[in-house]
Write an enzyme that holds these catalytic residues in place. Structure first.
Site, mmCIF file in Angstrom:
data_model
loop_
_atom_site.group_PDB
_atom_site.id
_atom_site.type_symbol
_atom_site.label_atom_id
_atom_site.label_comp_id
_atom_site.label_asym_id
_atom_site.label_seq_id
_atom_site.Cartn_x
_atom_site.Cartn_y
_atom_site.Cartn_z
ATOM 1 C CB SER A 1 -0.967 -0.048 1.193
ATOM 2 O OG SER A 1 -2.017 0.863 1.018
ATOM 3 C CG ASP B 1 -4.101 -2.069 0.451
ATOM 4 O OD1 ASP B 1 -3.366 -2.840 1.097
ATOM 5 O OD2 ASP B 1 -4.086 -0.836 0.607
#
Length: 345
Positions: A87, A221
């Site tokens: 991320s 993610d």
């Protein structure tokens, strides 16, 4: 008689010349041997330095602390050979691995150009338009789920790195971004191909951004499963792994805290990230964990960004003496003859 004397003198000086020449050649050869030995010693010294890897965890706005961490490592000449990130860790780590100076990465965070590339339209505006987007589904249009779509974020990232380093495999620092494949539920390291696309996949927050399709995998993610990729850095070849953890410290809150809108969901996400990161934190050789409580996962406040950077800087600065000591005690000598590794601790 004079001719004989002249001949003898010529022969005498010629022999002396030969002797001197032999000595000079011998000295040069010896020096070459010494130089070669010195080169071997220098190469061995290089080999004794552990290859250091950096694992950068996910954590939204708190991830700005990675800027401070990397800055302090640079100041103290701690060379990073491998980086893996999830991320926001993939965003900062990927740009840095590609050759973008850390000051420039900090600048695009401070001036909000990175934020505007990620959130191309303010979230409230996007939510207002959601019912309209749902109408298209009634007429057979079924895109992947996500409020934000398009490639503007990936294009923005690619525009910030050297043209020769658009693909991950060409980076001066080895890098991989961690993303979760929705189709099989496993996380994967994206260690080749276009950087912008890899980062977009690793930072595609479910529901907020649509999944990213790469090589027959559908990525989002990776933070919910693998938020702090310590083992990935070690798999890449690192001898010594530094983990930059941007999770909140788990502390007890008063019940009234959870009367605020969104407070329950944020608490649950923070607790999940902390639980997921417990095992990789134990396997890291060194952990830098700034105190970032109070900074939300998604915050547009520059005060939060600046605070995260400052705390990352301070935590790393305080940790440097112990970090250097641990790096020195982890030195490994490589026996080039049989490729055996001898560790001295």
């Amino acid at each position: 008689m004079e001719l004989e004397l002249t001949t003898n003198m010529f022969t005498f000086f010629l022999n002396r010349y030969k002797i001197c020449l032999s000595i000079i050649i011998s000295i040069n050869l010896t020096n070459l041997g010494l130089a070669s030995s010195c080169d071997d010693i220098n190469n061995q010294k290089l080999d004794t330095q552990p290859k250091i890897g950096l694992a950068l965890g996910g954590g939204g706005t708190r991830g700005a602390a990675h800027i401070g961490v990397i800055k302090e490592l640079e100041k103290n000449n701690i060379k990073i050979s491998y980086i893996s990130g999830t991320s926001i860790g993939a965003i900062i780590g990927g740009l840095y691995a590609a050759g973008m100076p850390i000051d420039e990465i900090e600048a695009i965070i401070i001036n909000k150009s990175l934020l505007h590339a990620y959130f191309t339209t303010p979230i409230p505006v996007k939510l207002i338009g959601t019912p309209v987007a749902l109408l298209f589904r009634l007429f057979g249009y079924h895109p992947y789920e996500g409020v934000y779509t398009g490639k503007r974020f990936a294009q923005f990232l690619n525009s910030k790195i050297p043209s020769c380093n658009k693909n991950i495999e060409t980076f001066p620092i080895k890098f991989c971004a961690i993303a979760l494949n929705l189709t099989d539920g496993k996380t994967y390291p994206i260690d080749h191909g276009n950087l912008g696309l890899a980062i977009e996949a690793s930072s595609a927050i479910p529901v907020l951004r649509k999944p990213v399709y790469i090589e027959e995998k559908l990525f989002v993610d990776g933070g919910v499963v693998e938020n702090l990729p310590v083992d990935r850095v070690r798999d890449m070849g690192a001898d010594f792994v530094i983990a930059s953890d941007v999770d909140e410290y788990t502390i007890k809150f008063h019940p009234d805290r959870f009367r605020h809108l969104g407070s329950v969901s944020e608490r649950l996400v923070n607790l999940q990230l902390a639980r997921v990161d417990e095992r990789p934190l134990r396997s890291a050789d060194f952990v830098i964990h700034p105190y970032l409580n109070g900074i939300k996962l998604v915050s547009t406040k520059m005060s939060d960004v600046n605070s995260a950077i400052e705390k990352g800087t301070l935590s790393t600065k305080l940790a440097i003496p112990e970090l250097k000591r641990k790096i020195n005690t982890s030195i490994k000598l490589v026996d080039k003859n049989n490729d055996n590794l001898n560790q001295y601790q």
